[in-house]
Motif scaffolding. Structure first.
Motif, mmCIF file in Angstrom:
data_model
loop_
_atom_site.group_PDB
_atom_site.id
_atom_site.type_symbol
_atom_site.label_atom_id
_atom_site.label_comp_id
_atom_site.label_asym_id
_atom_site.label_seq_id
_atom_site.Cartn_x
_atom_site.Cartn_y
_atom_site.Cartn_z
ATOM 1 N N LEU A 14 0.829 -1.210 0.000
ATOM 2 C CA LEU A 14 0.000 0.000 0.000
ATOM 3 C C LEU A 14 0.862 1.258 0.000
ATOM 4 O O LEU A 14 0.634 2.177 -0.782
ATOM 5 N N ILE A 15 1.867 1.292 0.850
ATOM 6 C CA ILE A 15 2.757 2.449 0.922
ATOM 7 C C ILE A 15 3.489 2.631 -0.408
ATOM 8 O O ILE A 15 3.579 3.740 -0.942
ATOM 9 N N GLY A 19 3.114 5.813 -3.008
ATOM 10 C CA GLY A 19 4.290 6.547 -3.438
ATOM 11 C C GLY A 19 4.440 6.559 -4.950
ATOM 12 O O GLY A 19 4.756 7.590 -5.548
ATOM 13 N N SER A 20 4.193 5.423 -5.574
ATOM 14 C CA SER A 20 4.294 5.349 -7.042
ATOM 15 C C SER A 20 3.269 6.242 -7.714
ATOM 16 O O SER A 20 3.563 6.910 -8.709
ATOM 17 N N GLN A 21 2.056 6.273 -7.176
ATOM 18 C CA GLN A 21 1.011 7.128 -7.752
ATOM 19 C C GLN A 21 1.385 8.603 -7.643
ATOM 20 O O GLN A 21 1.222 9.367 -8.603
ATOM 21 N N THR A 27 4.084 14.814 -8.198
ATOM 22 C CA THR A 27 3.800 15.617 -7.009
ATOM 23 C C THR A 27 4.831 15.420 -5.899
ATOM 24 O O THR A 27 4.619 15.844 -4.777
ATOM 25 N N VAL A 28 5.954 14.759 -6.237
ATOM 26 C CA VAL A 28 7.012 14.523 -5.264
ATOM 27 C C VAL A 28 8.141 15.513 -5.511
ATOM 28 O O VAL A 28 8.659 15.616 -6.621
ATOM 29 N N MET A 39 14.861 12.990 1.828
ATOM 30 C CA MET A 39 13.888 13.895 2.424
ATOM 31 C C MET A 39 13.087 14.512 1.289
ATOM 32 O O MET A 39 13.670 14.991 0.312
ATOM 33 N N ALA A 40 11.767 14.468 1.415
ATOM 34 C CA ALA A 40 10.928 14.958 0.320
ATOM 35 C C ALA A 40 9.622 15.517 0.856
ATOM 36 O O ALA A 40 9.222 15.250 1.993
ATOM 37 N N GLU A 41 8.969 16.282 -0.012
ATOM 38 C CA GLU A 41 7.609 16.747 0.243
ATOM 39 C C GLU A 41 6.738 16.181 -0.870
ATOM 40 O O GLU A 41 7.154 16.109 -2.032
ATOM 41 N N VAL A 42 5.547 15.761 -0.508
ATOM 42 C CA VAL A 42 4.609 15.181 -1.461
ATOM 43 C C VAL A 42 3.306 15.961 -1.370
ATOM 44 O O VAL A 42 2.744 16.116 -0.283
ATOM 45 N N GLN A 43 2.838 16.444 -2.504
ATOM 46 C CA GLN A 43 1.571 17.173 -2.519
ATOM 47 C C GLN A 43 0.442 16.205 -2.851
ATOM 48 O O GLN A 43 0.298 15.749 -3.965
ATOM 49 N N GLY A 44 -0.332 15.860 -1.843
ATOM 50 C CA GLY A 44 -1.532 15.055 -2.019
ATOM 51 C C GLY A 44 -2.711 15.955 -1.690
ATOM 52 O O GLY A 44 -2.734 17.121 -2.081
#
Length: 73
Positions: A14-15, A19-21, A27-28, A39-44
């Motif tokens: 699931l994780i 992440g792949s999506q 958005t990564v 270290m990253a930011e992800v816009q969901g």
């Protein structure tokens, strides 16, 4: 091979799928990456912070996303 590729089996399907999506949607935003740390930011639906790194021979991961149940080290 990146730290995430070397340790992919430590993360649930699931994780990894979440992440792949996010990656496919572009958005990564990786703030920093080397052989021992990402270290990253992800816009969901919100802005999520991800931190994965080696600390004293253990992989530690923290994420503020809803897919992550707990941080681990």
């Amino acid at each position: 091979m990146s730290i995430l590729e070397q340790n992919r089996d430590l993360f649930s399907v699931l994780i990894r799928e979440c992440g792949s999506q996010y990656d496919q949607k572009n958005t990564v935003d990786v703030d920093y990456a080397d052989d021992t740390c990402v270290m990253a930011e992800v816009q969901g639906s919100e802005l999520y912070h991800v931190d994965v790194q080696w600390r004293e021979d253990a992989l530690c991961a923290a994420c503020t996303c809803r897919c992550a149940d707990n941080d681990f080290c």
